[in-house]
Design a protein around this motif. Structure first.
Motif, PDB file in Angstrom:
ATOM      1  N   GLN A 116      -4.233   3.605  -0.423  1.00 21.80           N
ATOM      2  CA  GLN A 116      -4.542   2.458  -1.275  1.00 21.80           C
ATOM      3  C   GLN A 116      -4.639   1.237  -0.392  1.00 21.80           C
ATOM      4  N   ARG A 117      -5.672   0.441  -0.598  1.00 29.97           N
ATOM      5  CA  ARG A 117      -5.857  -0.788   0.171  1.00 29.97           C
ATOM      6  C   ARG A 117      -6.202  -1.903  -0.796  1.00 29.97           C
ATOM      7  N   THR A 118      -5.389  -2.941  -0.837  1.00 34.62           N
ATOM      8  CA  THR A 118      -5.635  -4.095  -1.695  1.00 34.62           C
ATOM      9  C   THR A 118      -6.024  -5.274  -0.822  1.00 34.62           C
ATOM     10  N   SER A 165      -8.638   2.961  -3.741  1.00 31.85           N
ATOM     11  CA  SER A 165      -7.666   4.037  -3.563  1.00 31.85           C
ATOM     12  C   SER A 165      -8.376   5.374  -3.646  1.00 31.85           C
ATOM     13  N   THR A 202      -8.934  -3.512  -5.106  1.00 36.99           N
ATOM     14  CA  THR A 202      -8.120  -2.388  -4.661  1.00 36.99           C
ATOM     15  C   THR A 202      -8.991  -1.148  -4.577  1.00 36.99           C
ATOM     16  N   ALA A 226       0.817  -1.204   0.000  1.00 36.75           N
ATOM     17  CA  ALA A 226       0.000   0.000   0.000  1.00 36.75           C
ATOM     18  C   ALA A 226       0.851   1.253   0.000  1.00 36.75           C
ATOM     19  N   ARG A 259      -8.655 -10.092  -6.309  1.00 31.50           N
ATOM     20  CA  ARG A 259      -8.114  -8.961  -5.552  1.00 31.50           C
ATOM     21  C   ARG A 259      -8.908  -7.701  -5.852  1.00 31.50           C
TER      22      ARG A 259
END
Length: 147
Positions: free
Chosen positions: A103-105, A78, A76, A36, A74
């Motif tokens: 940002q978070r994945t 952001s 994401t 991130a 996944r």
């Protein structure tokens, strides 16, 4: 139940809720961001028989800055959070709100169908609804002769 016991149970329940909040805020993925940039919002993931639901806590984030992308399993999220400028600040007494780009994945619990994904952002909460990929039943595969 007598009033003392009732009060004791209420206090224990409050302690349990506070401990849960502390532990959630100390999650390893938020303390040591490996993939991130910037700060990481708190996220909840729920699963039903047909959907995966992702909720992200994004108070103060302008909706136009939000981006949600899905790649395989996944997701994401952001965006950008900024406070309005305060030109007359002489001293800061407390500073807890994380600002700037984030940002978070997340790894999703199951594959999803990208065509049916929906998201809404209201009252500082982003909700993403991802329909699960429906597994086909038994499929016969045609075998072509090799050389």
């Amino acid at each position: 139940m007598d009033p003392f016991s009732r009060k004791l149970l209420e206090e224990l329940e409050q302690m349990q809720q506070q401990t849960g909040r502390i532990l959630r805020s100390m999650s390893l993925s938020r303390m040591i961001p490996m993939e991130a940039e910037g700060w990481q919002p708190a996220v909840d993931i729920y699963e039903s028989e047909t959907h995966v639901f992702v909720y992200a806590e994004l108070a103060g984030v302008v909706g136009d800055s939000l981006r949600v992308t899905v790649d395989g399993k996944r997701l994401t999220v952001s965006g950008l959070r900024q406070l309005p400028p305060q030109p007359s600040i002489a001293c800061i007494h407390q500073l807890e709100i994380e600002l700037g780009a984030f940002q978070r994945t997340l790894n999703l619990p199951s594959p999803v169908e990208v065509e049916g994904i929906e998201s809404t952002y209201a009252n500082g909460i982003l909700m993403v609804s991802l329909p699960k990929r429906i597994r086909k039943g038994k499929v016969q595969i045609r075998i072509t002769p090799g050389e």
